[in-house]
Design a protein around this motif. Sequence first.
Motif, PDB file in Angstrom:
ATOM      1  N   TYR A 100       0.830  -1.203   0.000  1.00  0.00           N
ATOM      2  CA  TYR A 100       0.000   0.000   0.000  1.00  0.00           C
ATOM      3  C   TYR A 100       0.867   1.257   0.000  1.00  0.00           C
ATOM      4  CZ  TYR A 100      -3.983   3.006   1.191  1.00  0.00           C
ATOM      5  OH  TYR A 100      -4.958   3.975   1.174  1.00  0.00           O
ATOM      6  N   ALA A 101       1.901   1.272   0.851  1.00  0.00           N
ATOM      7  CA  ALA A 101       2.764   2.447   0.961  1.00  0.00           C
ATOM      8  C   ALA A 101       3.530   2.693  -0.330  1.00  0.00           C
ATOM      9  CB  ALA A 101       3.733   2.267   2.130  1.00  0.00           C
ATOM     10  N   GLN A 102       4.046   1.636  -0.938  1.00  0.00           N
ATOM     11  CA  GLN A 102       4.815   1.819  -2.160  1.00  0.00           C
ATOM     12  C   GLN A 102       3.921   2.177  -3.338  1.00  0.00           C
ATOM     13  OE1 GLN A 102       7.358  -1.792  -2.289  1.00  0.00           O
ATOM     14  NE2 GLN A 102       9.022  -0.435  -1.695  1.00  0.00           N
ATOM     15  N   LEU A 103       2.735   1.605  -3.382  1.00  0.00           N
ATOM     16  CA  LEU A 103       1.801   1.961  -4.455  1.00  0.00           C
ATOM     17  C   LEU A 103       1.363   3.414  -4.313  1.00  0.00           C
ATOM     18  CD1 LEU A 103       0.368   0.726  -6.903  1.00  0.00           C
ATOM     19  CD2 LEU A 103      -1.552   0.151  -5.411  1.00  0.00           C
ATOM     20  N   LEU A 104       1.149   3.855  -3.085  1.00  0.00           N
ATOM     21  CA  LEU A 104       0.803   5.258  -2.842  1.00  0.00           C
ATOM     22  C   LEU A 104       1.946   6.174  -3.275  1.00  0.00           C
ATOM     23  CD1 LEU A 104      -0.972   7.496  -1.609  1.00  0.00           C
ATOM     24  CD2 LEU A 104       0.067   6.968   0.608  1.00  0.00           C
ATOM     25  N   ALA A 105       3.169   5.806  -2.928  1.00  0.00           N
ATOM     26  CA  ALA A 105       4.323   6.629  -3.281  1.00  0.00           C
ATOM     27  C   ALA A 105       4.496   6.721  -4.795  1.00  0.00           C
ATOM     28  CB  ALA A 105       5.587   6.063  -2.639  1.00  0.00           C
ATOM     29  N   SER A 106       4.352   5.609  -5.486  1.00  0.00           N
ATOM     30  CA  SER A 106       4.529   5.645  -6.938  1.00  0.00           C
ATOM     31  C   SER A 106       3.389   6.407  -7.616  1.00  0.00           C
ATOM     32  CB  SER A 106       4.635   4.222  -7.503  1.00  0.00           C
ATOM     33  OG  SER A 106       3.445   3.489  -7.299  1.00  0.00           O
ATOM     34  N   GLY A 107       2.177   6.292  -7.067  1.00  0.00           N
ATOM     35  CA  GLY A 107       1.071   7.070  -7.616  1.00  0.00           C
ATOM     36  C   GLY A 107       1.290   8.566  -7.461  1.00  0.00           C
ATOM     37  N   LEU A 108       1.820   8.966  -6.310  1.00  0.00           N
ATOM     38  CA  LEU A 108       2.134  10.382  -6.096  1.00  0.00           C
ATOM     39  C   LEU A 108       3.235  10.847  -7.042  1.00  0.00           C
ATOM     40  CD1 LEU A 108       1.982  10.568  -2.187  1.00  0.00           C
ATOM     41  CD2 LEU A 108       0.311  11.458  -3.827  1.00  0.00           C
ATOM     42  N   CYS A 109       4.169   9.953  -7.363  1.00  0.00           N
ATOM     43  CA  CYS A 109       5.212  10.301  -8.328  1.00  0.00           C
ATOM     44  C   CYS A 109       4.614  10.571  -9.712  1.00  0.00           C
ATOM     45  CB  CYS A 109       6.247   9.182  -8.418  1.00  0.00           C
ATOM     46  SG  CYS A 109       7.347   9.067  -6.983  1.00  0.00           S
ATOM     47  N   CYS A 110       3.606   9.803 -10.082  1.00  0.00           N
ATOM     48  CA  CYS A 110       2.922  10.066 -11.359  1.00  0.00           C
ATOM     49  C   CYS A 110       2.363  11.481 -11.380  1.00  0.00           C
ATOM     50  CB  CYS A 110       1.789   9.068 -11.572  1.00  0.00           C
ATOM     51  SG  CYS A 110       2.268   7.342 -11.715  1.00  0.00           S
ATOM     52  N   LEU A 111       1.695  11.855 -10.291  1.00  0.00           N
ATOM     53  CA  LEU A 111       1.068  13.175 -10.222  1.00  0.00           C
ATOM     54  C   LEU A 111       2.104  14.290 -10.142  1.00  0.00           C
ATOM     55  CD1 LEU A 111      -1.851  12.384  -7.723  1.00  0.00           C
ATOM     56  CD2 LEU A 111      -1.954  12.541 -10.225  1.00  0.00           C
ATOM     57  N   ALA A 112       3.238  13.996  -9.514  1.00  0.00           N
ATOM     58  CA  ALA A 112       4.276  15.010  -9.341  1.00  0.00           C
ATOM     59  C   ALA A 112       5.215  15.101 -10.536  1.00  0.00           C
ATOM     60  CB  ALA A 112       5.086  14.713  -8.080  1.00  0.00           C
ATOM     61  N   SER A 113       5.097  14.211 -11.491  1.00  0.00           N
ATOM     62  CA  SER A 113       6.048  14.180 -12.608  1.00  0.00           C
ATOM     63  C   SER A 113       6.123  15.496 -13.388  1.00  0.00           C
ATOM     64  CB  SER A 113       5.736  13.007 -13.543  1.00  0.00           C
ATOM     65  OG  SER A 113       4.416  13.080 -14.049  1.00  0.00           O
ATOM     66  N   PRO A 114       5.025  16.241 -13.589  1.00  0.00           N
ATOM     67  CA  PRO A 114       5.174  17.529 -14.284  1.00  0.00           C
ATOM     68  C   PRO A 114       6.078  18.503 -13.534  1.00  0.00           C
ATOM     69  CG  PRO A 114       2.876  16.841 -14.293  1.00  0.00           C
ATOM     70  CD  PRO A 114       3.599  15.929 -13.360  1.00  0.00           C
ATOM     71  N   LEU A 128      13.566  10.391  -9.987  1.00  0.00           N
ATOM     72  CA  LEU A 128      13.366   9.224 -10.844  1.00  0.00           C
ATOM     73  C   LEU A 128      13.870   7.945 -10.188  1.00  0.00           C
ATOM     74  CD1 LEU A 128      14.122  10.317 -14.519  1.00  0.00           C
ATOM     75  CD2 LEU A 128      11.937  10.117 -13.345  1.00  0.00           C
ATOM     76  N   LEU A 129      14.982   8.030  -9.478  1.00  0.00           N
ATOM     77  CA  LEU A 129      15.497   6.834  -8.790  1.00  0.00           C
ATOM     78  C   LEU A 129      14.534   6.386  -7.687  1.00  0.00           C
ATOM     79  CD1 LEU A 129      19.287   7.726  -8.529  1.00  0.00           C
ATOM     80  CD2 LEU A 129      18.230   6.024 -10.024  1.00  0.00           C
ATOM     81  N   PHE A 130      13.976   7.349  -6.971  1.00  0.00           N
ATOM     82  CA  PHE A 130      12.978   7.010  -5.948  1.00  0.00           C
ATOM     83  C   PHE A 130      11.753   6.376  -6.597  1.00  0.00           C
ATOM     84  CE2 PHE A 130       9.099   8.223  -3.662  1.00  0.00           C
ATOM     85  CZ  PHE A 130       9.333   7.610  -2.442  1.00  0.00           C
ATOM     86  N   TRP A 131      11.288   6.973  -7.686  1.00  0.00           N
ATOM     87  CA  TRP A 131      10.130   6.435  -8.412  1.00  0.00           C
ATOM     88  C   TRP A 131      10.430   5.022  -8.901  1.00  0.00           C
ATOM     89  CZ3 TRP A 131       7.504   9.492 -13.017  1.00  0.00           C
ATOM     90  CH2 TRP A 131       6.241   8.948 -13.270  1.00  0.00           C
ATOM     91  N   GLY A 132      11.618   4.817  -9.453  1.00  0.00           N
ATOM     92  CA  GLY A 132      11.992   3.486  -9.918  1.00  0.00           C
ATOM     93  C   GLY A 132      12.008   2.459  -8.802  1.00  0.00           C
ATOM     94  N   ALA A 133      12.380   2.903  -7.598  1.00  0.00           N
ATOM     95  CA  ALA A 133      12.417   1.974  -6.460  1.00  0.00           C
ATOM     96  C   ALA A 133      11.019   1.584  -6.009  1.00  0.00           C
ATOM     97  CB  ALA A 133      13.193   2.598  -5.306  1.00  0.00           C
ATOM     98  N   VAL A 134      10.138   2.565  -5.873  1.00  0.00           N
ATOM     99  CA  VAL A 134       8.809   2.260  -5.321  1.00  0.00           C
ATOM    100  C   VAL A 134       7.867   1.668  -6.365  1.00  0.00           C
ATOM    101  CG1 VAL A 134       8.986   3.960  -3.473  1.00  0.00           C
ATOM    102  CG2 VAL A 134       8.030   4.661  -5.676  1.00  0.00           C
ATOM    103  N   VAL A 135       8.068   1.978  -7.646  1.00  0.00           N
ATOM    104  CA  VAL A 135       7.153   1.449  -8.663  1.00  0.00           C
ATOM    105  C   VAL A 135       7.293  -0.058  -8.813  1.00  0.00           C
ATOM    106  CG1 VAL A 135       8.650   1.670 -10.696  1.00  0.00           C
ATOM    107  CG2 VAL A 135       6.180   1.949 -10.944  1.00  0.00           C
ATOM    108  N   ALA A 136       8.489  -0.581  -8.528  1.00  0.00           N
ATOM    109  CA  ALA A 136       8.712  -2.026  -8.627  1.00  0.00           C
ATOM    110  C   ALA A 136       8.746  -2.711  -7.275  1.00  0.00           C
ATOM    111  CB  ALA A 136      10.015  -2.307  -9.365  1.00  0.00           C
ATOM    112  N   GLY A 137       8.977  -1.945  -6.207  1.00  0.00           N
ATOM    113  CA  GLY A 137       9.175  -2.535  -4.890  1.00  0.00           C
ATOM    114  C   GLY A 137       7.980  -3.280  -4.347  1.00  0.00           C
ATOM    115  N   ASP A 138       6.769  -2.943  -4.834  1.00  0.00           N
ATOM    116  CA  ASP A 138       5.583  -3.641  -4.332  1.00  0.00           C
ATOM    117  C   ASP A 138       5.288  -4.928  -5.092  1.00  0.00           C
ATOM    118  OD1 ASP A 138       4.996  -2.195  -6.580  1.00  0.00           O
ATOM    119  OD2 ASP A 138       3.224  -1.198  -5.788  1.00  0.00           O
ATOM    120  N   SER A 139       6.029  -5.189  -6.168  1.00  0.00           N
ATOM    121  CA  SER A 139       5.771  -6.403  -6.966  1.00  0.00           C
ATOM    122  C   SER A 139       5.849  -7.687  -6.138  1.00  0.00           C
ATOM    123  CB  SER A 139       6.760  -6.479  -8.132  1.00  0.00           C
ATOM    124  OG  SER A 139       6.462  -5.532  -9.114  1.00  0.00           O
ATOM    125  N   PRO A 140       6.943  -7.928  -5.393  1.00  0.00           N
ATOM    126  CA  PRO A 140       6.992  -9.172  -4.607  1.00  0.00           C
ATOM    127  C   PRO A 140       5.950  -9.214  -3.502  1.00  0.00           C
ATOM    128  CG  PRO A 140       8.890  -7.776  -4.125  1.00  0.00           C
ATOM    129  CD  PRO A 140       8.210  -7.166  -5.293  1.00  0.00           C
TER     130      PRO A 140
END
Length: 215
Positions: A100-114, A128-140
């Motif tokens: 939940y926390a990582q999905l929330l963080a990556s979603g906020l990165c989408c909104l903050a990308s502009p 971008l490195l933070f986004w890359g970490a959280v966007v995949a970190g919830d996969s397992p």
Amino acid sequence: MFLLVPDGPDTTRSAGFDPTAIKAIFTSPRFRASAFGYFGHMWELYALWAFVPLLLAGYAERQADLDISLWSFAVIAAGAVGCVAGGLISLRRGSARVAYAQLLASGLCCLASPLAFQAPPVVFLAFLLFWGAVVAGDSPQFSALNARYAPPALVGSALTIANCIGFSITIISIQTLSALAASVDIIWLFVPLAIGPALGLLALRPLVSPEDTGR
């Protein structure tokens, strides 16, 4: 793994894939919550990976020259850090809360990308490195949740069906961004990816509620 790691003592023969199990597996509320959270995650993950070079190129045109190949690799590879860190935290906090926390963080990165396009290079690349970490970190974590909450007699079929749906969703999101890229400024291109995390967070809420005792 094949040569050096033997089968465990509890190994049993698989019952095989049952395509008719789709109705049965989605009647489980917890599996439904974890699976739909995973689907939201998949909407964002591969689309971001596919378009990271375009994102970096768009920034380079506006701000400063970048090694696009190197930083594309770094952003995608940062997912390994997110997976390891998420795994360690999940031992204490549980997979659902970490996902939940990582999905929330990556979603906020989408909104903050502009806004990231207005930042200096150091801040932009750190973002971008933070986004890359959280966007995949919830996969397992989603893999663990889906396996845990699938009906015990249908675990293999449930995971196969969920993965097939998840990867089918990536086709839609990648094609959507590809179509938008022809008419939308790169600054705004990644905002629609927030749709997946938003819906995934709604689905996951039952698994992170105080009433839920499952990890």
